[in-house]
Motif scaffolding. Structure first.
Motif, short mmCIF file in Angstrom:
data_model
loop_
_atom_site.label_atom_id
_atom_site.label_comp_id
_atom_site.label_asym_id
_atom_site.label_seq_id
_atom_site.Cartn_x
_atom_site.Cartn_y
_atom_site.Cartn_z
N TRP A 2 6.32 13.69 6.02
CA TRP A 2 5.38 13.44 7.12
C TRP A 2 5.55 12.06 7.73
O TRP A 2 5.03 11.77 8.80
CB TRP A 2 3.94 13.63 6.64
N VAL A 3 6.30 11.18 7.08
CA VAL A 3 6.52 9.84 7.62
C VAL A 3 7.28 9.92 8.95
O VAL A 3 7.20 9.01 9.77
CB VAL A 3 7.23 8.94 6.59
N LEU A 4 7.99 11.02 9.16
CA LEU A 4 8.73 11.18 10.41
C LEU A 4 7.81 11.26 11.62
O LEU A 4 8.20 10.87 12.72
CB LEU A 4 9.60 12.44 10.37
N VAL A 59 0.85 -1.19 0.00
CA VAL A 59 0.00 0.00 0.00
C VAL A 59 0.89 1.24 0.00
O VAL A 59 1.80 1.37 0.83
CB VAL A 59 -0.95 0.02 1.22
N VAL A 60 0.62 2.13 -0.92
CA VAL A 60 1.41 3.35 -1.06
C VAL A 60 0.76 4.46 -0.23
O VAL A 60 -0.27 5.00 -0.61
CB VAL A 60 1.52 3.77 -2.55
N ILE A 61 1.36 4.73 0.92
CA ILE A 61 0.91 5.81 1.79
C ILE A 61 2.15 6.44 2.41
O ILE A 61 3.03 5.73 2.90
CB ILE A 61 -0.09 5.31 2.86
N LEU A 62 2.24 7.76 2.34
CA LEU A 62 3.40 8.51 2.81
C LEU A 62 4.69 8.03 2.13
O LEU A 62 5.78 8.13 2.68
CB LEU A 62 3.55 8.44 4.33
N ALA A 63 4.53 7.50 0.94
CA ALA A 63 5.66 7.02 0.15
C ALA A 63 5.24 7.02 -1.31
O ALA A 63 4.06 7.09 -1.63
CB ALA A 63 6.06 5.61 0.58
N SER A 64 6.22 6.91 -2.18
CA SER A 64 5.92 6.79 -3.60
C SER A 64 5.91 5.32 -3.98
O SER A 64 6.37 4.46 -3.22
CB SER A 64 6.98 7.53 -4.42
#
Length: 170
Positions: A135-137, A35-40
């Motif tokens: 925002w993944v931080l 699943v692509v979330i907070l990432a490419s």
């Protein structure tokens, strides 16, 4: 000690620690399942490729099944936090709860502060990994920091409540 509980004796610390890493665990599980979330898409593909090629055999096997080993460790950390505030946790020798809670709390606080410091001085930049959203931080290092503080306080509270730290019980 007065009738009113002191703030450091609160069981809320353990409950806070038990949920602090759940966003991280969810995020890592979603990534393990593609699943692509907070990432490419490129970031997720790179993550999957690295897990196939450089991960240890257990982690690679679990990842292939959609289970990230660090998500499992986050759930174990959450269970440790709950053990510090639930009655069933008192059946476990205190040192088996206090040692990992104390060491884990210290480690997670240190890692988070070091990362935040490196961000502040520019040693690492939010643009260093364009495959992942800055925002993944928040769920990662923010969760690590909150868990570190909360588990440390939960351990202190547990130690005082159970008489392990008798000198601190004022």
């Amino acid at each position: 000690m007065t009738k009113k509980r002191k703030w450091w004796l609160s069981k809320k610390w353990g409950f806070a620690a038990s949920v602090a890493l759940l966003p991280y665990a969810v995020l890592k599980t979603l990534w393990a399942n593609g699943v692509v979330i907070l990432a490419s898409v490129k970031g997720i593909e790179g993550l999957h490729a690295s897990m196939k090629t450089i991960a240890d055999p257990v982690s690679a096997f679990l990842y292939a099944k959609g289970i990230d080993i660090t998500a499992v460790l986050a759930l174990i950390a959450s269970t440790l936090a709950v053990a510090l505030v639930q009655e069933w946790g008192r059946r476990i020798p205190r040192w088996m709860l206090l040692v990992p809670a104390g060491l884990g709390g210290t480690f997670f606080i240190s890692i988070s502060l070091a990362t935040f410091y490196k961000l502040a001085v520019g040693t690492i930049r939010l643009t260093d990994t364009p495959e992942f959203d800055p925002w993944v931080l928040l769920p990662v290092y923010g969760g690590f920091f909150i868990w570190g503080i909360a588990i440390s306080m939960a351990a202190l509270s547990y130690g005082i409540r159970t008489g392990f730290y008798t000198r601190l019980d004022v």
